[in-house]
Design a protein around this motif. Structure first.
Motif, PDB file in Angstrom:
ATOM      1  N   HIS A 147     -28.533 -19.358 -18.923  1.00 35.56           N
ATOM      2  CA  HIS A 147     -27.512 -18.972 -17.955  1.00 35.56           C
ATOM      3  C   HIS A 147     -27.304 -17.462 -18.004  1.00 35.56           C
ATOM      4  N   ASP A 148     -26.452 -16.957 -17.110  1.00 36.25           N
ATOM      5  CA  ASP A 148     -26.260 -15.504 -16.981  1.00 36.25           C
ATOM      6  C   ASP A 148     -27.591 -14.776 -16.855  1.00 36.25           C
ATOM      7  N   ARG A 175     -36.665 -18.749 -14.888  1.00 34.87           N
ATOM      8  CA  ARG A 175     -35.824 -19.761 -15.528  1.00 34.87           C
ATOM      9  C   ARG A 175     -36.658 -20.960 -15.991  1.00 34.87           C
ATOM     10  N   VAL A 227     -24.892 -16.842 -12.774  1.00 37.27           N
ATOM     11  CA  VAL A 227     -25.955 -17.820 -12.549  1.00 37.27           C
ATOM     12  C   VAL A 227     -26.855 -17.900 -13.765  1.00 37.27           C
ATOM     13  N   PRO A 281     -23.356 -22.978 -25.596  1.00 39.09           N
ATOM     14  CA  PRO A 281     -23.154 -22.132 -24.400  1.00 39.09           C
ATOM     15  C   PRO A 281     -21.840 -21.382 -24.480  1.00 39.09           C
ATOM     16  N   GLU A 320     -18.820 -20.063 -19.185  1.00 37.33           N
ATOM     17  CA  GLU A 320     -19.515 -19.836 -17.921  1.00 37.33           C
ATOM     18  C   GLU A 320     -18.545 -19.836 -16.735  1.00 37.33           C
TER      19      GLU A 320
END
Length: 297
Positions: free
Chosen positions: A235-236, A222, A297, A289, A292
């Motif tokens: 994310h994801d 990340r 995560v 985005p 979520e």
């Protein structure tokens, strides 16, 4: 958008040593079972029981190797690579059952140690030791790259120690008459095998539960992605492995205004290959985005 890598697991190596180890072990198993019954040695039967699990483990490994070579199809888009983890899980379960039985049987023999033919024990254990050493030599190269081969290697390794233990027990009985040495050796073999079996089961379980592959830290992945000047969020992020190798990674990348999505995707995919040895990454590039709310995560 995704990186266009092959979903296959590549060529499975070390199959020929598995066949040799399987043939040698199966041939000796019959002689060891007969010898254990004739000599009335629990230590020898313990070693034979482990040898039996070796034969089953090697057979499972060979089946898994063959199945994992089958190409993906419409129903199994990743092919049969997961058979490696299933085979290792079965091998570990067998070892647990056998070790438990030997420990249980040894309790009774501590109370009433039977007569044991020590000379026969030594002869059979010596032959078994040679077979184990040859099999270990054959399997060592592949034990670091395949869960199946590692499981088979651990089985043979435990058998090698078992043969050494039987030899020691036979010598003690022959020269001192101390018959309790036989169940003591059997217990020591079982106690040595159990923690290594747990390690194998844990590794196989990690694969089957789609856990993060060993050696791959998602926080580092990340951080690397966020360090790209045109990435604002990640994310994801998920990573798993099809077998003992072939890590797979997926992630959603939020692009900075004005960034080139294709350039960012290619750059991150190259970095994943170079720094983390991830050759199959599916990266979805987003301008804003996505939802979520699913707890990813």
């Amino acid at each position: 958008m995704g990186a266009g890598h092959d979903h296959g697991t590549g060529e499975i190596q070390h199959e020929k040593p598995l066949w040799w180890a399987f043939g040698l072990t199966a041939a000796f198993l019959i002689a060891e079972v007969a010898g254990g019954l004739i000599t009335n040695s629990l230590a020898l039967l313990s070693d034979a029981a482990h040898m039996m699990t070796d034969v089953i483990a090697l057979a499972i490994s060979l089946v898994a190797v063959r199945l994992s070579r089958r190409p993906p199809d419409a129903k199994r888009t990743y092919g049969y690579a997961r058979m490696e983890g299933i085979g290792a899980m079965v091998n570990g379960g067998l070892l647990f059952v056998v070790a438990g039985y030997i420990l249980w049987e040894a309790v009774g023999r501590f109370r009433q140690p039977p007569e044991v033919a020590s000379t026969g024990m030594m002869v059979i254990a010596s032959i078994g030791l040679v077979i184990n050493l040859i099999s270990m030599r054959l399997l060592k190269a592949g034990s670091g790259t395949s869960l199946n081969v590692k499981g088979a290697y651990l089985e043979v390794w435990s058998d090698m120690l078992g043969s050494v233990g039987v030899l020691i027990g036979a010598l003690i009985i022959k020269f001192t008459g101390w018959k309790v040495a036989d169940p003591i050796i059997a217990v020591l073999i079982g106690l040595w095998v159990l923690p290594r079996t747990w390690t194998l089961l844990r590794e196989a379980g990690q694969v089957l539960m789609q856990g993060v592959p060993h050696g791959l830290e998602l926080d580092e992945v990340r951080t690397m992605m966020l360090s790209h000047p045109n990435v604002t969020a990640v994310h994801d992020l998920h990573a798993w492995a099809l077998g003992s190798k072939e890590p797979v990674l997926t992630a959603h990348i939020v692009l900075r205004d004005g960034g080139d999505g294709e350039q960012v995707r290619r750059s991150l995919a190259a970095a994943l290959e170079e720094r983390f040895n991830v050759h199959h990454a599916t990266l979805q590039v987003e301008m804003t985005p996505c939802d979520e709310a699913h707890g990813h995560v």
